[in-house]
Design an enzyme around this catalytic site. Structure first.
Site, PDB file in Angstrom:
ATOM      1  N   HIS A 199      -8.462   1.785  -5.752  1.00 43.57           N
ATOM      2  CA  HIS A 199      -7.682   0.878  -4.908  1.00 43.57           C
ATOM      3  C   HIS A 199      -6.212   1.185  -5.127  1.00 43.57           C
ATOM      4  O   HIS A 199      -5.773   1.317  -6.276  1.00 43.57           O
ATOM      5  CB  HIS A 199      -7.947  -0.591  -5.271  1.00 43.57           C
ATOM      6  N   HIS A 258     -15.353  -5.988  -1.203  1.00 44.69           N
ATOM      7  CA  HIS A 258     -15.573  -7.396  -1.529  1.00 44.69           C
ATOM      8  C   HIS A 258     -16.744  -8.005  -0.751  1.00 44.69           C
ATOM      9  O   HIS A 258     -17.028  -9.186  -0.905  1.00 44.69           O
ATOM     10  CB  HIS A 258     -14.281  -8.183  -1.255  1.00 44.69           C
ATOM     11  N   TYR A 302       0.797  -1.230   0.000  1.00 44.24           N
ATOM     12  CA  TYR A 302       0.000   0.000   0.000  1.00 44.24           C
ATOM     13  C   TYR A 302       0.832   1.284   0.000  1.00 44.24           C
ATOM     14  O   TYR A 302       0.264   2.378  -0.023  1.00 44.24           O
ATOM     15  CB  TYR A 302      -0.951  -0.012   1.214  1.00 44.24           C
TER      16      TYR A 302
HETATM   17  C1  DQA Z   1      -7.564  -1.936  -1.124  1.00 47.17           C
HETATM   18  C2  DQA Z   1      -7.633  -3.392  -1.619  1.00 47.17           C
HETATM   19  C3  DQA Z   1      -8.577  -4.211  -0.766  1.00 47.17           C
HETATM   20  O1  DQA Z   1      -8.629  -5.550  -1.238  1.00 47.17           O
HETATM   21  C4  DQA Z   1      -8.086  -4.226   0.673  1.00 47.17           C
HETATM   22  O2  DQA Z   1      -9.010  -4.931   1.486  1.00 47.17           O
HETATM   23  C5  DQA Z   1      -7.809  -2.874   1.210  1.00 47.17           C
HETATM   24  C6  DQA Z   1      -7.209  -1.863   0.352  1.00 47.17           C
HETATM   25  C7  DQA Z   1      -6.510  -1.114  -1.885  1.00 47.17           C
HETATM   26  O3  DQA Z   1      -6.540   0.098  -1.758  1.00 47.17           O
HETATM   27  O4  DQA Z   1      -5.673  -1.680  -2.586  1.00 47.17           O
HETATM   28  O5  DQA Z   1      -7.997  -2.629   2.401  1.00 47.17           O
HETATM   29  O6  DQA Z   1      -8.826  -1.334  -1.341  1.00 47.17           O
END
Ligand code: DQA
Length: 148
Positions: free
Chosen positions: A103, A83, A26
């Site tokens: 995302h 999800h 991230y």
């Molecule tokens: C997310 C991707 C999601 O699968 C995950 O649960 C997150 C962050 C992303 O920013 O890549 O918490 O939304």
């Protein structure tokens, strides 16, 4: 002078931990740095941007509902709720504001349970895998759309 279009940027659960949460996935930017990045990007695009984050589904639903009266568009990273949440999807459909789903990571490159998002079907567009740049691109897309 007419007021600037208002865009609400919402971040979902666990994104308050940005900077320390799985930084290889991230990135290293904290949530407050991400929020000021969005406000600055908004200024350059002629938008007023406000930001909020919650770990609670109902709180996110409430903010989406309130946006009907206070914003012209939304940027949403639903995080884990992408999800699972029919409630978020329904709130977005109910308010009818243009929304870009963002995302940080490329959810399609990851575990199969991340490949489906309930939000995508009611989003104007979906951006994933571009890190924080995805938020800037989402704001740019909304600015262009609102200018007609
Ligand atoms: C997310 C991707 C999601 O699968 C995950 O649960 C997150 C962050 C992303 O920013 O890549 O918490 O939304």
């Amino acid at each position: 002078m007419a007021s600037l279009p208002h865009i609400l940027v919402l971040n979902g659960p666990n994104l308050n931990l940005l900077g320390t949460r799985e930084p290889d996935v991230y990135g290293k930017m904290t949530l407050s740095e991400l929020e000021s990045f969005c406000r600055t990007a908004g200024e350059k695009l002629g938008l007023e941007v406000s930001c909020n984050q919650s770990n609670h589904e109902g709180e996110l639903v409430g903010w989406i509902q309130q946006a009907r009266d206070s914003a012209q568009g939304l940027v949403l990273n639903p995080a884990g709720y992408s999800h699972t949440s029919v409630a978020l999807r329904d709130a977005i459909a109910a308010v009818g504001l243009p929304l870009i789903e963002v995302h940080l990571s490329n959810i399609h490159k990851r575990e199969s349970f991340r490949h489906h998002s309930y939000v995508s079907a009611v989003a104007e567009g979906v951006i994933c895998g571009l890190g924080v740049e995805g938020y800037r691109l989402a704001l740019q897309a909304l600015a262009q759309k609102l200018k007609g």
